[in-house]
Scaffold this motif. Sequence first.
Motif, PDB file in Angstrom:
ATOM      1  N   LEU A   1       0.807  -1.215   0.000  1.00 32.93           N
ATOM      2  CA  LEU A   1       0.000   0.000   0.000  1.00 32.93           C
ATOM      3  C   LEU A   1       0.843   1.269   0.000  1.00 32.93           C
ATOM      4  O   LEU A   1       0.387   2.318  -0.452  1.00 32.93           O
ATOM      5  CB  LEU A   1      -0.922   0.005   1.222  1.00 32.93           C
ATOM      6  N   SER A   2       2.070   1.200   0.544  1.00 34.60           N
ATOM      7  CA  SER A   2       2.922   2.386   0.612  1.00 34.60           C
ATOM      8  C   SER A   2       4.369   1.957   0.810  1.00 34.60           C
ATOM      9  O   SER A   2       4.645   0.901   1.366  1.00 34.60           O
ATOM     10  CB  SER A   2       2.476   3.291   1.771  1.00 34.60           C
ATOM     11  N   ILE A   3       5.304   2.803   0.352  1.00 29.91           N
ATOM     12  CA  ILE A   3       6.726   2.537   0.558  1.00 29.91           C
ATOM     13  C   ILE A   3       7.310   3.463   1.628  1.00 29.91           C
ATOM     14  O   ILE A   3       8.486   3.370   1.955  1.00 29.91           O
ATOM     15  CB  ILE A   3       7.514   2.711  -0.755  1.00 29.91           C
TER      16      ILE A   3
ATOM     17  N   GLN B   1       3.689   3.062   6.616  1.00 30.04           N
ATOM     18  CA  GLN B   1       3.596   1.617   6.797  1.00 30.04           C
ATOM     19  C   GLN B   1       3.336   1.254   8.259  1.00 30.04           C
ATOM     20  O   GLN B   1       2.550   0.345   8.546  1.00 30.04           O
ATOM     21  CB  GLN B   1       4.883   0.943   6.320  1.00 30.04           C
ATOM     22  N   ALA B   2       3.973   1.962   9.181  1.00 35.04           N
ATOM     23  CA  ALA B   2       3.768   1.700  10.606  1.00 35.04           C
ATOM     24  C   ALA B   2       2.319   1.989  11.006  1.00 35.04           C
ATOM     25  O   ALA B   2       1.694   1.221  11.753  1.00 35.04           O
ATOM     26  CB  ALA B   2       4.726   2.535  11.438  1.00 35.04           C
TER      27      ALA B   2
ATOM     28  N   LEU C   1      -7.592   3.419  -6.843  1.00 29.80           N
ATOM     29  CA  LEU C   1      -9.007   3.093  -6.724  1.00 29.80           C
ATOM     30  C   LEU C   1      -9.224   1.590  -6.682  1.00 29.80           C
ATOM     31  O   LEU C   1     -10.004   1.088  -5.872  1.00 29.80           O
ATOM     32  CB  LEU C   1      -9.780   3.707  -7.893  1.00 29.80           C
ATOM     33  N   GLU C   2      -8.519   0.859  -7.551  1.00 33.33           N
ATOM     34  CA  GLU C   2      -8.651  -0.598  -7.553  1.00 33.33           C
ATOM     35  C   GLU C   2      -8.145  -1.191  -6.247  1.00 33.33           C
ATOM     36  O   GLU C   2      -8.711  -2.159  -5.722  1.00 33.33           O
ATOM     37  CB  GLU C   2      -7.876  -1.198  -8.734  1.00 33.33           C
ATOM     38  N   MET C   3      -7.075  -0.615  -5.686  1.00 33.84           N
ATOM     39  CA  MET C   3      -6.533  -1.074  -4.409  1.00 33.84           C
ATOM     40  C   MET C   3      -7.555  -0.897  -3.296  1.00 33.84           C
ATOM     41  O   MET C   3      -7.718  -1.754  -2.431  1.00 33.84           O
ATOM     42  CB  MET C   3      -5.263  -0.302  -4.071  1.00 33.84           C
ATOM     43  N   ILE C   4      -8.274   0.217  -3.329  1.00 34.59           N
ATOM     44  CA  ILE C   4      -9.303   0.480  -2.325  1.00 34.59           C
ATOM     45  C   ILE C   4     -10.425  -0.544  -2.432  1.00 34.59           C
ATOM     46  O   ILE C   4     -10.917  -1.065  -1.417  1.00 34.59           O
ATOM     47  CB  ILE C   4      -9.858   1.909  -2.484  1.00 34.59           C
TER      48      ILE C   4
END
Length: 309
Positions: A15-17, A22-23, A266-269
Amino acid sequence: MKNHSAINEFVLLGLSIDPHIQAVLFVLFLLIYLLTLMGNFLMLLLLRADFHLHTPMYFFLRQLSFLDLCHSSVTVPKMLENLLSESKTICVESCLAQAFFVFTTGGTEACLLAVMAYDRYVAISSPLLYGQVMNNQLCVGLVWASWSLAFVDALINILLAVNLDYCEDQIIPHFSCELPSLFPLSCSDTSTNFMLLLCSSVLHFFGTFVMIASSYACIVSTVLSISSTSGRSKAFSTCSSHLTTVILFYGSGFLSYLLPTSVSALEMIFSLQYSVITPMLNPLIYSLQNKEVKAAMGRVFRKYFDSLL
């Protein structure tokens, strides 16, 4: 050209780098997962403990809670691990296995929601014959048929994906392994895989959606023929929990799985909605909207506290 064995693992980008984000995401999704486990386990225990809920409708609800536990547990633990890991890798075999179980549990839930819609139709249109029509043998058979259809559908798609040569970029810009995300990583011709996935998804998910829509069209027709306003309200209230679950599952599932032409936020959501959020919400939906479940919770808690005293 490299062959399949040349690629041993993929990288789930997630979801994020950003380490700080991330935490935060780890804490958030760990809480959601724990709530999912607790809510669905409590629902399973409640439906088993209270004999008032030993009816076909709640038999299917027990299966739904079990499915939500399975569906969430296929993706969330690995996602949580990757949020704390720097490598974020997953071996090819594990990735294909995850994609198989995501497809199987999601497909089974689609079939089960169609079965539950038919159950509500029988209960409203033929209340006097409900116990005879929805007998134990039929209920068990419908659940087994749901699992079997989804299993075969997923197996066919995965067996075809196993034969692909993965020799391109190893990065999957997603938090879990799903078949549409694997196809761009292959240097093989994936047109057959894509068409098979599209056809099976349309037949499986759209087919069950048509069954649900047909059942509710018959339910609405039956309810509108009831002269009493209170009778109509009571009939509709028995369907409200199931209808809410259907909207959440199909609303996000269709958009995520049947329109996977490009990976986007959007697809990730949508993927998060049907694979992470919905399994947590289903116990809340049925416990808050269903009067019989709320009454059963009251009886169980009173019995528990009485035993303590």
